[in-house]
Design an enzyme around this catalytic site. Structure first.
Site, PDB file in Angstrom:
ATOM      1  N   ARG A  19       0.831  -1.187   0.074  1.00 58.49           N
ATOM      2  CA  ARG A  19      -0.094  -0.023   0.072  1.00 58.49           C
ATOM      3  C   ARG A  19       0.796   0.973  -0.125  1.00 58.49           C
ATOM      4  NH1 ARG A  19      -2.322  -1.100   4.451  1.00 58.49           N
ATOM      5  NH2 ARG A  19      -1.057   0.431   5.865  1.00 58.49           N
ATOM      6  N   SER A  39       8.865 -14.020  -1.054  1.00 60.72           N
ATOM      7  CA  SER A  39       7.907 -14.276  -0.179  1.00 60.72           C
ATOM      8  C   SER A  39       8.181 -16.012  -0.074  1.00 60.72           C
ATOM      9  CB  SER A  39       6.666 -14.105  -0.631  1.00 60.72           C
ATOM     10  OG  SER A  39       5.279 -15.052   0.252  1.00 60.72           O
ATOM     11  N   ARG A  40       7.636 -16.607   1.454  1.00 55.87           N
ATOM     12  CA  ARG A  40       7.768 -17.982   1.533  1.00 55.87           C
ATOM     13  C   ARG A  40       6.837 -18.785   0.499  1.00 55.87           C
ATOM     14  NH1 ARG A  40       7.591 -18.043   7.668  1.00 55.87           N
ATOM     15  NH2 ARG A  40       6.015 -16.501   7.023  1.00 55.87           N
ATOM     16  N   TYR A  60      12.928 -16.259   1.839  1.00 49.45           N
ATOM     17  CA  TYR A  60      13.601 -15.222   2.353  1.00 49.45           C
ATOM     18  C   TYR A  60      15.484 -15.274   2.365  1.00 49.45           C
ATOM     19  CZ  TYR A  60       9.257 -14.246   4.399  1.00 49.45           C
ATOM     20  OH  TYR A  60       7.766 -13.858   4.674  1.00 49.45           O
ATOM     21  N   HIS A  81      11.966 -10.653  13.421  1.00 46.63           N
ATOM     22  CA  HIS A  81      13.121  -9.740  13.153  1.00 46.63           C
ATOM     23  C   HIS A  81      14.747 -10.216  13.606  1.00 46.63           C
ATOM     24  CE1 HIS A  81      10.243  -5.701  12.802  1.00 46.63           C
ATOM     25  NE2 HIS A  81      10.040  -6.850  11.990  1.00 46.63           N
ATOM     26  N   LYS A  99       8.799  -1.346  12.370  1.00 49.79           N
ATOM     27  CA  LYS A  99       8.592  -1.296  14.042  1.00 49.79           C
ATOM     28  C   LYS A  99       7.582  -2.474  14.359  1.00 49.79           C
ATOM     29  CE  LYS A  99       4.041   0.121  13.489  1.00 49.79           C
ATOM     30  NZ  LYS A  99       3.477  -0.908  12.985  1.00 49.79           N
ATOM     31  N   ARG A 167      -1.071  -9.069  14.743  1.00 49.58           N
ATOM     32  CA  ARG A 167      -1.190  -8.268  16.056  1.00 49.58           C
ATOM     33  C   ARG A 167      -1.613  -9.097  17.085  1.00 49.58           C
ATOM     34  NH1 ARG A 167      -1.673  -4.941  11.468  1.00 49.58           N
ATOM     35  NH2 ARG A 167      -0.315  -3.172  11.406  1.00 49.58           N
TER      36      ARG A 167
END
Length: 328
Positions: A19, A39-40, A60, A81, A99, A167
């Site tokens: 986006r 992408s996997r 990756y 990460h 983040k 999330r």
């Protein structure tokens, strides 16, 4: 690098990449060349690559190992990460990572030490800092428009997301502390400086999943400046900060997520006047990518970002350690 154009790849087909960030990269052809997207899921990589006219990569590890890429944008969930940012740094790639930078201060210290040793540019994706409204607000404060600063208050919360959203998945670094909390927390240090320390907080965890859903925290420094932040999923939408001074108050709405065509407003209220300043639309994703480019080109700028990332991670750890954890 003799060529100022940075060859960049993307690890993961996240919504924010599709986006906002990849379109920003493509708006900067004198600075970046989008080489590949990994992408996997091979089909997803192909679909993204076709949309953005670059090469699809399955896996990756494969994109990290390539020698025709200088830098990587990593929009993976926070819990992933440590592995992938670490491998990217080891391969000599500069990294712009969404983040929060990592799941803990321990992991952040490890990655920043690695980046320092390998002379790698690292940037954390708090893009709102690169919207002109923040620099204008800071200039107004420095001009003394509201007098001496007394208190910062910031809030970022939004309604429920689909329950399969990452999330809400604790194992991959989900939760409000790794997401919404970071925005007003990062704004505290931008406006109030590096001396602000977390003193207390409250974080509510969903009983079954144990994922943090909403909360608040209080920070202060030795001079008496205070800051309160509020953050939440499954909440009434709020996206603002306000700063109280000895002579007035400055407030910014839509502070963290202004759209590219949106003109945010800064209000300055004093005892006898309310001044509304309309800020021109700005694409903070482009601003963030320009900052990333400058970190790659100019090594002397990297240390500040190392320090900022460490301070942000330390404050998030402090909220976890100081907070009263609620689940009832």
């Amino acid at each position: 690098m003799s060529n100022s154009i940075i060859r960049i790849g993307v690890i993961g087909c996240a919504n924010i990449a599709k986006r906002s960030v990849i379109p920003a990269i493509l708006e900067l052809p004198d600075y970046f060349e989008l080489v590949a997207i990994a992408s996997r899921d091979e089909l997803k990589a192909i679909q993204f690559a076709e949309e953005f006219d670059c090469e699809p990569v399955k896996g990756y590890e494969e994109i990290i190992a390539r020698d025709d890429i200088d830098a990587l944008y990593i929009p993976l969930p926070t819990g992933l990460h440590l592995k992938w940012v670490g491998l990217a740094i080891d391969s000599g790639k500069h990294v712009y990572v969404e983040k929060s930078f990592s799941f803990s201060l321990k992991d952040t210290n490890f990655l920043i030490d690695l980046a320092y040793r390998e002379d790698i540019a690292i940037m954390e994706g708090y893009m709102f800092l690169y919207h002109r409204q923040q620099s204008l607000a800071l200039s107004l404060l420095n001009e003394g428009r509201i007098g001496d600063l007394r208190h910062f208050h910031g809030c970022f919360s939004f309604p429920p997301l689909p329950k399969d959203n990452f999330r809400y998945i604790d194992d991959i670094g989900g939760g409000v502390l790794m997401d919404a909390a970071g925005y007003p927390l990062r704004a505290v240090r931008f406006f109030c400086g590096d001396s602000m320390v977390v003193r207390s907080g409250t974080v509510y965890h969903e009983p079954e999943s144990r994922v943090s859903i909403w909360g608040s925290a209080f920070l202060s420094n030795k001079e008496g400046m205070g800051a309160s932040i509020v953050f939440g999923f499954d909440n009434f939408y709020q996206c603002h900060y306000e700063i109280l001074g000895s002579k007035g108050k400055l407030k910014v709405d839509r502070a963290y997520t202004p759209g590219n065509s949106f003109s945010p407003k800064i209000s300055i209220e004093t005892s006898n006047n309310v001044d509304i300043i309309e800020v021109e639309p700005d694409n903070h994703f482009i601003g963030a990518m320009l900052e990333f480019h400058s970190l790659i080109r100019y090594k002397e700028r990297r240390v500040k970002h190392y320090k900022d990332i460490l301070a942000q991670s330390r404050s998030l750890d402090d909220i976890k350690n100081h907070a009263t954890m609620l689940n009832v």
